[in-house]
Motif scaffolding. Structure first.
Motif, PDB file in Angstrom:
ATOM      1  N   MET A   1       0.836  -1.068   0.273  1.00  0.00           N
ATOM      2  CA  MET A   1       0.347  -0.244  -0.096  1.00  0.00           C
ATOM      3  C   MET A   1       0.693   1.300   0.252  1.00  0.00           C
ATOM      4  N   ARG A   2       0.897   2.032  -0.595  1.00  0.00           N
ATOM      5  CA  ARG A   2       1.342   4.122  -0.652  1.00  0.00           C
ATOM      6  C   ARG A   2       0.812   3.991   0.355  1.00  0.00           C
ATOM      7  N   VAL A   5      -2.093   6.203   0.769  1.00  0.00           N
ATOM      8  CA  VAL A   5      -3.390   5.848   1.571  1.00  0.00           C
ATOM      9  C   VAL A   5      -2.611   5.461   2.917  1.00  0.00           C
ATOM     10  N   GLN A   6      -1.570   5.113   3.536  1.00  0.00           N
ATOM     11  CA  GLN A   6      -1.498   4.710   4.256  1.00  0.00           C
ATOM     12  C   GLN A   6      -1.673   5.438   5.503  1.00  0.00           C
ATOM     13  N   ILE A  34      -3.172  11.473  -3.053  1.00  0.00           N
ATOM     14  CA  ILE A  34      -3.036   9.932  -3.613  1.00  0.00           C
ATOM     15  C   ILE A  34      -4.210   9.681  -4.801  1.00  0.00           C
ATOM     16  N   VAL A  38      -6.384   3.743  -7.226  1.00  0.00           N
ATOM     17  CA  VAL A  38      -6.542   2.443  -5.903  1.00  0.00           C
ATOM     18  C   VAL A  38      -6.173   1.637  -6.362  1.00  0.00           C
ATOM     19  N   THR A  39      -5.355   0.415  -5.732  1.00  0.00           N
ATOM     20  CA  THR A  39      -5.212  -1.002  -6.041  1.00  0.00           C
ATOM     21  C   THR A  39      -6.804  -1.653  -5.348  1.00  0.00           C
ATOM     22  N   LYS A  41      -6.230  -3.481  -2.796  1.00  0.00           N
ATOM     23  CA  LYS A  41      -6.020  -3.572  -1.455  1.00  0.00           C
ATOM     24  C   LYS A  41      -6.491  -1.988  -0.820  1.00  0.00           C
ATOM     25  N   GLU A  42      -5.890  -0.894  -1.409  1.00  0.00           N
ATOM     26  CA  GLU A  42      -6.236   0.225  -1.331  1.00  0.00           C
ATOM     27  C   GLU A  42      -7.834   0.685  -0.873  1.00  0.00           C
ATOM     28  N   ALA A  45      -9.157  -0.842   2.665  1.00  0.00           N
ATOM     29  CA  ALA A  45      -8.813   0.292   3.554  1.00  0.00           C
ATOM     30  C   ALA A  45      -9.839   1.630   3.309  1.00  0.00           C
ATOM     31  N   LEU A  46      -9.599   1.951   2.496  1.00  0.00           N
ATOM     32  CA  LEU A  46      -9.903   3.087   2.556  1.00  0.00           C
ATOM     33  C   LEU A  46     -11.534   2.996   2.820  1.00  0.00           C
TER      34      LEU A  46
END
Length: 105
Positions: A1-2, A5-6, A34, A38-39, A41-42, A45-46
């Protein structure tokens, strides 16, 4: 994760309408940092970053960011008492033809 985003996810859910202008502006700047798309996974999480209201429209920006990913970040239909943004994100994904059985990617 970038890292961008984290950092956004680490700050938790968006504040509500009672937040200071500075706090709201800070979260907007984080979102703007950002890059899209986004991926998967991102996006997942978002999804956890929606707050109790639309945070002066910032929640819409978050929703649109999540929608740039390959899936809506949700793998099951939200419960009836779920956050309204989770429900909205789910309905929008289904309305554009995504098969709920395929949303686990």
């Amino acid at each position: 994760m970038r890292p961008e985003v984290q950092a956004f996810v680490a700050d938790g859910p968006l504040p509500d309408w009672d937040a200071s202008e500075e706090e709201t502006d800070r979260r907007v700047r984080q979102l703007e940092a950002i890059s899209r798309p986004v991926t998967a996974k991102e996006a997942k999480a978002l999804v956890a970053c929606f707050g109790p209201d639309d945070c002066y429209g910032v929640a819409w920006t978050l929703l649109h960011l999540i929608e740039t990913g390959p899936n809506p970040g949700l793998t099951t239909k939200p419960a009836p008492d779920a956050n309204e943004w989770h429900d909205r994100l789910w309905r929008r994904a289904v309305n554009v033809g995504l098969d709920p059985g395929d949303l686990t990617a």
